[in-house]
Design a protein around this motif. Structure first.
Motif, PDB file in Angstrom:
ATOM      1  N   GLU A   1       0.832  -1.203   0.000  1.00 14.15           N
ATOM      2  CA  GLU A   1       0.000   0.000   0.000  1.00 14.15           C
ATOM      3  C   GLU A   1       0.869   1.256   0.000  1.00 14.15           C
ATOM      4  O   GLU A   1       0.574   2.227  -0.689  1.00 14.15           O
ATOM      5  CB  GLU A   1      -0.939  -0.014   1.215  1.00 14.15           C
ATOM      6  CG  GLU A   1      -1.772   1.244   1.374  1.00 14.15           C
ATOM      7  CD  GLU A   1      -2.729   1.542   0.227  1.00 14.15           C
ATOM      8  OE1 GLU A   1      -3.197   2.691   0.154  1.00 14.15           O
ATOM      9  OE2 GLU A   1      -3.003   0.651  -0.610  1.00 14.15           O
ATOM     10  N   LEU A   2       1.964   1.232   0.740  1.00 12.65           N
ATOM     11  CA  LEU A   2       2.862   2.385   0.766  1.00 12.65           C
ATOM     12  C   LEU A   2       3.485   2.616  -0.610  1.00 12.65           C
ATOM     13  O   LEU A   2       3.538   3.751  -1.092  1.00 12.65           O
ATOM     14  CB  LEU A   2       3.958   2.194   1.823  1.00 12.65           C
ATOM     15  CG  LEU A   2       4.873   3.390   2.034  1.00 12.65           C
ATOM     16  CD1 LEU A   2       4.093   4.595   2.553  1.00 12.65           C
ATOM     17  CD2 LEU A   2       5.990   3.030   3.006  1.00 12.65           C
ATOM     18  N   VAL A   3       3.912   1.549  -1.264  1.00  8.25           N
ATOM     19  CA  VAL A   3       4.482   1.660  -2.616  1.00  8.25           C
ATOM     20  C   VAL A   3       3.435   2.244  -3.567  1.00  8.25           C
ATOM     21  O   VAL A   3       3.736   3.144  -4.362  1.00  8.25           O
ATOM     22  CB  VAL A   3       4.987   0.285  -3.125  1.00  8.25           C
ATOM     23  CG1 VAL A   3       5.353   0.351  -4.602  1.00  8.25           C
ATOM     24  CG2 VAL A   3       6.171  -0.187  -2.295  1.00  8.25           C
ATOM     25  N   ARG A   4       2.198   1.768  -3.462  1.00  8.35           N
ATOM     26  CA  ARG A   4       1.125   2.260  -4.319  1.00  8.35           C
ATOM     27  C   ARG A   4       0.909   3.763  -4.115  1.00  8.35           C
ATOM     28  O   ARG A   4       0.778   4.522  -5.068  1.00  8.35           O
ATOM     29  CB  ARG A   4      -0.170   1.493  -4.027  1.00  8.35           C
ATOM     30  CG  ARG A   4      -1.292   1.772  -5.030  1.00  8.35           C
ATOM     31  CD  ARG A   4      -2.617   1.162  -4.597  1.00  8.35           C
ATOM     32  NE  ARG A   4      -3.168   1.784  -3.405  1.00  8.35           N
ATOM     33  CZ  ARG A   4      -3.691   3.018  -3.357  1.00  8.35           C
ATOM     34  NH1 ARG A   4      -3.712   3.781  -4.426  1.00  8.35           N
ATOM     35  NH2 ARG A   4      -4.177   3.502  -2.235  1.00  8.35           N
ATOM     36  N   ARG A   5       0.906   4.195  -2.853  1.00  3.54           N
ATOM     37  CA  ARG A   5       0.695   5.619  -2.557  1.00  3.54           C
ATOM     38  C   ARG A   5       1.853   6.472  -3.082  1.00  3.54           C
ATOM     39  O   ARG A   5       1.635   7.552  -3.621  1.00  3.54           O
ATOM     40  CB  ARG A   5       0.548   5.835  -1.051  1.00  3.54           C
ATOM     41  CG  ARG A   5      -0.755   5.287  -0.498  1.00  3.54           C
ATOM     42  CD  ARG A   5      -0.829   5.473   1.003  1.00  3.54           C
ATOM     43  NE  ARG A   5      -1.976   4.803   1.578  1.00  3.54           N
ATOM     44  CZ  ARG A   5      -2.257   4.784   2.871  1.00  3.54           C
ATOM     45  NH1 ARG A   5      -1.473   5.394   3.731  1.00  3.54           N
ATOM     46  NH2 ARG A   5      -3.314   4.153   3.321  1.00  3.54           N
ATOM     47  N   LEU A   6       3.069   5.994  -2.911  1.00  5.95           N
ATOM     48  CA  LEU A   6       4.234   6.774  -3.348  1.00  5.95           C
ATOM     49  C   LEU A   6       4.328   6.874  -4.866  1.00  5.95           C
ATOM     50  O   LEU A   6       4.692   7.918  -5.402  1.00  5.95           O
ATOM     51  CB  LEU A   6       5.524   6.174  -2.794  1.00  5.95           C
ATOM     52  CG  LEU A   6       5.829   6.509  -1.332  1.00  5.95           C
ATOM     53  CD1 LEU A   6       7.012   5.699  -0.838  1.00  5.95           C
ATOM     54  CD2 LEU A   6       6.093   7.995  -1.153  1.00  5.95           C
ATOM     55  N   THR A   7       4.003   5.793  -5.559  1.00  9.15           N
ATOM     56  CA  THR A   7       4.091   5.824  -7.017  1.00  9.15           C
ATOM     57  C   THR A   7       2.852   6.462  -7.637  1.00  9.15           C
ATOM     58  O   THR A   7       2.907   6.971  -8.741  1.00  9.15           O
ATOM     59  CB  THR A   7       4.291   4.406  -7.598  1.00  9.15           C
ATOM     60  OG1 THR A   7       3.240   3.560  -7.111  1.00  9.15           O
ATOM     61  CG2 THR A   7       5.633   3.827  -7.175  1.00  9.15           C
ATOM     62  N   GLY A   8       1.731   6.476  -6.898  1.00 13.58           N
ATOM     63  CA  GLY A   8       0.480   7.008  -7.421  1.00 13.58           C
ATOM     64  C   GLY A   8       0.361   8.518  -7.383  1.00 13.58           C
ATOM     65  O   GLY A   8      -0.540   9.081  -7.991  1.00 13.58           O
ATOM     66  N   ARG A   9       1.263   9.205  -6.653  1.00 13.66           N
ATOM     67  CA  ARG A   9       1.195  10.669  -6.561  1.00 13.66           C
ATOM     68  C   ARG A   9       1.327  11.318  -7.928  1.00 13.66           C
ATOM     69  O   ARG A   9       0.690  12.324  -8.196  1.00 13.66           O
ATOM     70  CB  ARG A   9       2.346  11.190  -5.695  1.00 13.66           C
ATOM     71  CG  ARG A   9       2.051  11.264  -4.242  1.00 13.66           C
ATOM     72  CD  ARG A   9       3.257  11.865  -3.537  1.00 13.66           C
ATOM     73  NE  ARG A   9       3.042  11.953  -2.109  1.00 13.66           N
ATOM     74  CZ  ARG A   9       3.984  12.220  -1.246  1.00 13.66           C
ATOM     75  NH1 ARG A   9       5.211  12.440  -1.638  1.00 13.66           N
ATOM     76  NH2 ARG A   9       3.722  12.289   0.035  1.00 13.66           N
ATOM     77  N   GLY A  10       2.242  10.791  -8.734  1.00 11.49           N
ATOM     78  CA  GLY A  10       2.472  11.337 -10.063  1.00 11.49           C
ATOM     79  C   GLY A  10       3.114  12.713 -10.076  1.00 11.49           C
ATOM     80  O   GLY A  10       3.101  13.396 -11.092  1.00 11.49           O
ATOM     81  N   THR A  11       3.685  13.138  -8.939  1.00 14.32           N
ATOM     82  CA  THR A  11       4.263  14.483  -8.866  1.00 14.32           C
ATOM     83  C   THR A  11       5.789  14.460  -8.914  1.00 14.32           C
ATOM     84  O   THR A  11       6.408  15.513  -8.962  1.00 14.32           O
ATOM     85  CB  THR A  11       3.828  15.194  -7.563  1.00 14.32           C
ATOM     86  OG1 THR A  11       4.214  14.382  -6.444  1.00 14.32           O
ATOM     87  CG2 THR A  11       2.337  15.436  -7.540  1.00 14.32           C
ATOM     88  N   GLU A  12       6.377  13.262  -8.879  1.00 13.29           N
ATOM     89  CA  GLU A  12       7.827  13.180  -8.770  1.00 13.29           C
ATOM     90  C   GLU A  12       8.413  12.216  -9.784  1.00 13.29           C
ATOM     91  O   GLU A  12       7.794  11.215 -10.132  1.00 13.29           O
ATOM     92  CB  GLU A  12       8.212  12.734  -7.353  1.00 13.29           C
ATOM     93  CG  GLU A  12       7.960  13.819  -6.339  1.00 13.29           C
ATOM     94  CD  GLU A  12       7.579  13.296  -4.977  1.00 13.29           C
ATOM     95  OE1 GLU A  12       7.175  12.121  -4.876  1.00 13.29           O
ATOM     96  OE2 GLU A  12       7.668  14.066  -4.018  1.00 13.29           O
ATOM     97  N   PRO A  13       9.641  12.506 -10.245  1.00 13.87           N
ATOM     98  CA  PRO A  13      10.307  11.604 -11.186  1.00 13.87           C
ATOM     99  C   PRO A  13      10.678  10.273 -10.530  1.00 13.87           C
ATOM    100  O   PRO A  13      10.786  10.191  -9.304  1.00 13.87           O
ATOM    101  CB  PRO A  13      11.553  12.384 -11.615  1.00 13.87           C
ATOM    102  CG  PRO A  13      11.750  13.443 -10.598  1.00 13.87           C
ATOM    103  CD  PRO A  13      10.421  13.708  -9.955  1.00 13.87           C
ATOM    104  N   PRO A  14      10.899   9.221 -11.343  1.00 17.18           N
ATOM    105  CA  PRO A  14      11.177   7.880 -10.811  1.00 17.18           C
ATOM    106  C   PRO A  14      12.351   7.827  -9.828  1.00 17.18           C
ATOM    107  O   PRO A  14      12.286   7.108  -8.834  1.00 17.18           O
ATOM    108  CB  PRO A  14      11.484   7.047 -12.064  1.00 17.18           C
ATOM    109  CG  PRO A  14      10.818   7.773 -13.173  1.00 17.18           C
ATOM    110  CD  PRO A  14      10.802   9.232 -12.800  1.00 17.18           C
ATOM    111  N   GLU A  15      13.410   8.604 -10.076  1.00 19.56           N
ATOM    112  CA  GLU A  15      14.569   8.534  -9.167  1.00 19.56           C
ATOM    113  C   GLU A  15      14.231   9.097  -7.785  1.00 19.56           C
ATOM    114  O   GLU A  15      14.739   8.616  -6.770  1.00 19.56           O
ATOM    115  CB  GLU A  15      15.808   9.227  -9.757  1.00 19.56           C
ATOM    116  CG  GLU A  15      15.661  10.716 -10.053  1.00 19.56           C
ATOM    117  CD  GLU A  15      15.064  11.031 -11.415  1.00 19.56           C
ATOM    118  OE1 GLU A  15      15.064  12.214 -11.786  1.00 19.56           O
ATOM    119  OE2 GLU A  15      14.573  10.103 -12.116  1.00 19.56           O
TER     120      GLU A  15
END
Length: 185
Positions: A129-143
């Motif tokens: 769930e934490l990974v989903r929330r962090l990747t789902g923001r869409g405000t930051e580059p992958p690095e």
């Protein structure tokens, strides 16, 4: 309620929902004062100076640190964040419950300088769930997301250092539990 409210420090990994929980709690209980941090990070869409953060330059942050004007400060994901000391102490002295929403480094610094502070760890329901929330923001580059995930693993391991843990399965429930811990309700 005790004569003087104590400082409550809310911490936990990036993406766990600290800001969402705090916003919900303050809608119901605006008397809880949330310290506004200074940061060298650029504002995200919708963020306002003095409301969400005090957006400062690197030089301004250097001066705040050098002059001892921050209760705590830390560098995270390439930016610095800090809590202005005077406002926190003034609110506590005047009997207002104070909440700091800060990262692990900051929580440790506050514990060292204000041992009476009550530290609360906000945990995710699961790593997935934490990974989903962090990747789902869409405000930051992958690095940046990768750095946040690496930091989250370290932050999750620090949970035993805190006085209490709340698992963020429901924003409403966690906000209510946090208020109870702060002795506001």
């Amino acid at each position: 309620m005790s004569e003087r409210p104590r400082l409550t420090v809310l911490s936990g990994p990036s993406g766990v929902g600290k800001s969402t929980v705090v916003a919900h709690m303050r809608k119901e209980h605006p008397e809880v004062w949330l310290s506004v941090s200074a940061t060298t990070r650029k504002p995200r869409p919708g963020e306002k100076h003095g409301v969400h953060y005090f957006f400062v330059s690197d030089d301004e942050m250097d001066k705040l640190i050098a002059n001892g004007e921050l209760l705590e400060w830390a560098e995270f994901a390439g930016n610095r964040y800090g809590t202005p000391r005077t406002a926190v102490l003034e609110h506590l002295e005047s009997g207002v419950p104070v909440l700091l929403e800060i990262d692990l480094q900051g929580a440790r610094q506050v514990r060292d300088s204000m041992s009476e502070a009550h530290s609360v760890f906000l945990a995710p329901p699961s790593w997935e769930e934490l990974v989903r929330r962090l990747t789902g923001r869409g405000t930051e580059p992958p690095e940046v997301i990768e750095r946040r995930l690496d930091a989250a693993k370290i932050e999750l391991a620090a949970e035993p250092e805190f006085d209490a843990t709340l698992v963020n399965t429901s924003v409403e429930d966690v906000a209510r539990e946090l208020l109870a811990l702060m002795e506001v309700v």
